[in-house]
Design a protein around this motif. Sequence first.
Motif, short mmCIF file in Angstrom:
data_model
loop_
_atom_site.label_atom_id
_atom_site.label_comp_id
_atom_site.label_asym_id
_atom_site.label_seq_id
_atom_site.Cartn_x
_atom_site.Cartn_y
_atom_site.Cartn_z
N VAL A 99 49.26 37.93 76.03
CA VAL A 99 48.68 38.80 75.01
C VAL A 99 49.56 40.04 74.81
O VAL A 99 49.86 40.41 73.68
CB VAL A 99 47.23 39.18 75.37
CG1 VAL A 99 46.72 40.29 74.48
CG2 VAL A 99 46.33 37.96 75.27
N VAL A 100 49.97 40.67 75.90
CA VAL A 100 50.86 41.83 75.77
C VAL A 100 52.21 41.38 75.20
O VAL A 100 52.81 42.07 74.37
CB VAL A 100 51.04 42.53 77.14
CG1 VAL A 100 52.07 43.64 77.06
CG2 VAL A 100 49.71 43.09 77.62
N GLY A 101 52.67 40.21 75.60
CA GLY A 101 53.91 39.66 75.05
C GLY A 101 53.83 39.40 73.56
O GLY A 101 54.82 39.53 72.85
N ALA A 102 52.65 39.04 73.08
CA ALA A 102 52.48 38.83 71.64
C ALA A 102 52.71 40.13 70.88
O ALA A 102 53.36 40.14 69.82
CB ALA A 102 51.08 38.30 71.35
N PHE A 103 52.22 41.23 71.41
CA PHE A 103 52.45 42.53 70.78
C PHE A 103 53.93 42.92 70.86
O PHE A 103 54.51 43.39 69.89
CB PHE A 103 51.59 43.61 71.41
CG PHE A 103 50.14 43.50 71.05
CD1 PHE A 103 49.71 43.78 69.76
CD2 PHE A 103 49.20 43.13 71.99
CE1 PHE A 103 48.38 43.69 69.41
CE2 PHE A 103 47.87 43.03 71.65
CZ PHE A 103 47.45 43.30 70.37
N VAL A 104 54.54 42.70 72.03
CA VAL A 104 55.95 43.03 72.20
C VAL A 104 56.81 42.16 71.28
O VAL A 104 57.71 42.65 70.60
CB VAL A 104 56.38 42.83 73.68
CG1 VAL A 104 57.89 42.96 73.85
CG2 VAL A 104 55.67 43.84 74.57
N GLY A 105 56.53 40.87 71.25
CA GLY A 105 57.28 39.96 70.39
C GLY A 105 57.12 40.28 68.92
O GLY A 105 58.08 40.25 68.15
N GLY A 149 58.15 37.42 73.35
CA GLY A 149 57.69 38.72 73.83
C GLY A 149 57.31 38.68 75.30
O GLY A 149 57.61 39.61 76.06
N ALA A 150 56.66 37.61 75.74
CA ALA A 150 56.27 37.49 77.15
C ALA A 150 57.49 37.33 78.05
O ALA A 150 57.54 37.89 79.14
CB ALA A 150 55.33 36.30 77.32
N VAL A 151 58.50 36.61 77.58
CA VAL A 151 59.73 36.46 78.36
C VAL A 151 60.42 37.81 78.50
O VAL A 151 60.88 38.20 79.59
CB VAL A 151 60.68 35.41 77.73
CG1 VAL A 151 62.07 35.47 78.32
CG2 VAL A 151 60.09 34.02 77.90
N VAL A 152 60.50 38.56 77.41
CA VAL A 152 61.11 39.90 77.45
C VAL A 152 60.32 40.79 78.40
O VAL A 152 60.90 41.54 79.19
CB VAL A 152 61.18 40.50 76.02
CG1 VAL A 152 61.53 41.98 76.07
CG2 VAL A 152 62.17 39.74 75.17
N LEU A 153 59.00 40.71 78.33
CA LEU A 153 58.16 41.52 79.21
C LEU A 153 58.37 41.15 80.67
O LEU A 153 58.52 42.03 81.53
CB LEU A 153 56.70 41.35 78.82
CG LEU A 153 55.68 42.19 79.55
CD1 LEU A 153 55.91 43.67 79.28
CD2 LEU A 153 54.28 41.79 79.13
N LEU A 154 58.39 39.87 81.00
CA LEU A 154 58.63 39.44 82.38
C LEU A 154 60.00 39.85 82.87
O LEU A 154 60.17 40.25 84.03
CB LEU A 154 58.45 37.93 82.52
CG LEU A 154 57.02 37.41 82.47
CD1 LEU A 154 57.01 35.89 82.47
CD2 LEU A 154 56.22 37.95 83.64
N TYR A 155 61.00 39.78 81.99
CA TYR A 155 62.34 40.21 82.36
C TYR A 155 62.36 41.70 82.66
O TYR A 155 62.94 42.14 83.66
CB TYR A 155 63.33 39.87 81.24
CG TYR A 155 64.74 40.34 81.54
CD1 TYR A 155 65.54 39.64 82.42
CD2 TYR A 155 65.25 41.48 80.94
CE1 TYR A 155 66.82 40.06 82.72
CE2 TYR A 155 66.52 41.93 81.22
CZ TYR A 155 67.31 41.21 82.11
OH TYR A 155 68.57 41.65 82.40
N ALA A 156 61.71 42.50 81.82
CA ALA A 156 61.67 43.95 82.02
C ALA A 156 60.95 44.30 83.32
O ALA A 156 61.38 45.18 84.06
CB ALA A 156 61.01 44.63 80.83
N VAL A 157 59.85 43.60 83.60
CA VAL A 157 59.12 43.84 84.84
C VAL A 157 59.99 43.49 86.04
O VAL A 157 60.01 44.20 87.04
CB VAL A 157 57.79 43.06 84.86
CG1 VAL A 157 57.16 43.04 86.23
CG2 VAL A 157 56.83 43.64 83.84
#
Length: 80
Positions: free
Chosen positions: A36-42, A66-74
């Motif tokens: 869900v957060v990745g959807a906003f980021v994407g 977006g979720a992949v970018v978020l997991l990478y950033a984390v």
Amino acid sequence: MELIGFLLIGLAAGWLASIYMRGSSMGLVGNLVIGVVGAFVGGFLFRLIGFAAVGLIGHLITATVGAVVLLYAVGVLKKS
């Protein structure tokens, strides 16, 4: 009904991102939150470069990216 669809897309996107990032699985609730957060980021990132998601597959791709970018950033923030 749109909320349920959004949550299902988020769940699928979080699951796909955890598979892609290998070993980042956080369980059902964690994948849902990441998706869900990745959807906003994407959505934000895709709008920056001028892309628009159309249809179910488009929204799923946007949320997964977006979720992949978020997991990478984390992962980067955890290492430092």
